[in-house]
Design a protein around this motif. Structure first.
Motif, short mmCIF file in Angstrom:
data_model
loop_
_atom_site.label_atom_id
_atom_site.label_comp_id
_atom_site.label_asym_id
_atom_site.label_seq_id
_atom_site.Cartn_x
_atom_site.Cartn_y
_atom_site.Cartn_z
N GLY A 70 0.83 -1.21 0.00
CA GLY A 70 0.00 0.00 0.00
C GLY A 70 0.86 1.26 0.00
O GLY A 70 0.40 2.35 -0.30
N HIS A 71 2.14 1.07 0.34
CA HIS A 71 3.07 2.21 0.39
C HIS A 71 4.10 2.16 -0.73
O HIS A 71 5.18 2.74 -0.61
N GLN A 72 3.77 1.46 -1.82
CA GLN A 72 4.59 1.58 -3.02
C GLN A 72 4.43 3.01 -3.53
O GLN A 72 3.33 3.57 -3.52
N ARG A 103 1.66 13.84 0.14
CA ARG A 103 2.27 13.30 1.35
C ARG A 103 1.41 12.15 1.90
O ARG A 103 0.19 12.26 1.94
N CYS A 104 2.07 11.07 2.30
CA CYS A 104 1.36 9.93 2.88
C CYS A 104 1.56 9.94 4.40
O CYS A 104 2.55 10.48 4.90
N ASN A 105 0.62 9.32 5.13
CA ASN A 105 0.74 9.23 6.59
C ASN A 105 2.01 8.54 7.05
O ASN A 105 2.45 8.71 8.17
N CYS A 106 2.61 7.71 6.17
CA CYS A 106 3.79 6.94 6.55
C CYS A 106 5.06 7.78 6.50
O CYS A 106 6.12 7.33 6.93
N GLY A 107 4.97 9.00 5.93
CA GLY A 107 6.16 9.84 5.84
C GLY A 107 6.74 9.91 4.43
O GLY A 107 7.57 10.76 4.14
N GLN A 108 6.31 8.99 3.55
CA GLN A 108 6.76 9.04 2.15
C GLN A 108 5.83 9.96 1.35
O GLN A 108 4.80 10.39 1.84
N ASN A 109 6.22 10.19 0.10
CA ASN A 109 5.36 10.98 -0.79
C ASN A 109 4.87 10.12 -1.95
O ASN A 109 5.64 9.32 -2.50
N GLY A 110 3.60 10.31 -2.31
CA GLY A 110 3.06 9.69 -3.52
C GLY A 110 2.81 8.20 -3.42
O GLY A 110 2.80 7.49 -4.42
N CYS A 111 2.56 7.69 -2.19
CA CYS A 111 2.22 6.27 -2.03
C CYS A 111 0.85 5.99 -2.65
O CYS A 111 -0.02 6.87 -2.69
N LEU A 112 0.65 4.73 -3.04
CA LEU A 112 -0.68 4.27 -3.46
C LEU A 112 -1.74 4.69 -2.44
O LEU A 112 -2.82 5.14 -2.80
ZN LIG Z 1 2.85 5.62 2.53
#
Ligand SMILES: [Zn+2]
Length: 290
Positions: free
Chosen positions: A161-163, A171-180
């Motif tokens: 889900g965080h690819q 911005r994603c909740n996980c700290g990465q950008n542009g996750c699925l």
């Molecule tokens: Zn993510």
């Protein structure tokens, strides 16, 4: 290819627990093949949760429980039945080994997406298939990969889900950008379009969501070579609004396999019972060790 089926009669004597932020459901399959379910509100205190769980499990009336399977929001360490600090539950850093000690029955824990996926793969839309993968579409995007009726994890868990679909994306909740997840989860949709998925009527917005989800599905198709891909979760209630553009994009994108090896994308069949069924199956089959 040899097909494997889990039979309902194999599942008698096992107990499944589906823990959500709001409710906890405990279930077992009766000798007549029917599912017996008991629900209670997920308790703010973990000691109360264990108390309520053991009472509900006793109330099911199973004469000799063989094992208990639990699906819970993660992140968690399934090897230790340990739940880390999670935004979706009131407790942090707790171990379900407490329940095991209290009842003197083996307890197996896994994250809710893996467990729902296991239910769908064995008793739902993936029944009879050996290699099944898919997503749970909810506040986050969960991923599951089921091989011969067992959950595949890797060293902790696969987080497809965080690819990252676009490193310049939201911005994603996980700290990465542009996750699925940032593009297609209920949270991501609310953030991008100002309304939750059940209120989103803009076809262009759904087209964008479908495009991103198709990218995610093609990526897991080429990484797993699954026989089918399954989508679970409340967002599927939007039906063709999502699925029609999704199928179109998916078919446009995925070319690398000969046609018969391109996995079909199927909606889940077990609805909100996938978690309890999956937890019962987990109790029966156990963890594969990876
Ligand atoms: Zn993510």
């Amino acid at each position: 290819m040899k097909r494997k089926y889990v039979l309902r009669s194999d599942l008698v004597g096992y107990v499944g627990v589906d823990i959500g932020g709001q409710n906890t459901r405990v279930g077992t399959i009766l000798p007549n093949g029917r599912l017996k379910l008991i629900s209670f509100s997920t308790q703010p205190k973990f000691s109360d949760q264990i108390e309520m769980l053991s009472n509900a499990i006793k109330e099911l009336g199973v004469s000799k429980i063989k094992r208990i399977g639990i699906g819970s929001p993660g992140p968690l360490d399934w090897r230790r039945a340990f739940v880390f600090d999670t935004p979706n539950l009131p407790w942090k850093n707790v171990s379900f080994k407490l329940l095991e000690k209290r009842l003197n029955i083996d307890v197996l824990l896994d994250n809710d997406a893996n467990v729902a996926g296991l239910g769908e793969a064995t008793l739902g839309a993936g029944r009879g298939k050996r290699i099944v993968a898919g997503f749970t579409l909810g506040t986050g995007i969960g991923y599951f990969h089921i091989i011969d009726g067992r959950i595949y994890h890797g060293s902790l868990d696969v987080e497809a889900g965080h690819q990252i679909l676009d490193p310049n994306g939201p911005r994603c909740n996980c700290g990465q950008n542009g996750c699925l997840e940032a593009f297609t989860s209920a949270t991501g949709i609310l953030h991008r379009y100002g309304v939750p998925p059940h209120e989103l009527e803009d076809e262009k917005a759904w087209d964008e969501v479908a495009f991103r989800l198709a990218q995610g599905l093609v990526n897991i198709a080429v990484h797993t070579s699954a026989e089918v891909l399954i989508l679970c979760g409340g967002m599927l209630a939007r039906g063709e609004m999502l699925l029609k553009p999704l199928r179109r994009y998916y078919e446009q994108m995925l070319k690398v396999y000969p046609k018969r090896y391109r996995p079909k994308v199927l909606p889940a069949k077990l609805g909100d019972k996938a978690g309890v069924y999956g937890a019962i199956v987990l109790a029966h089959v156990g963890h594969a060790g990876v």
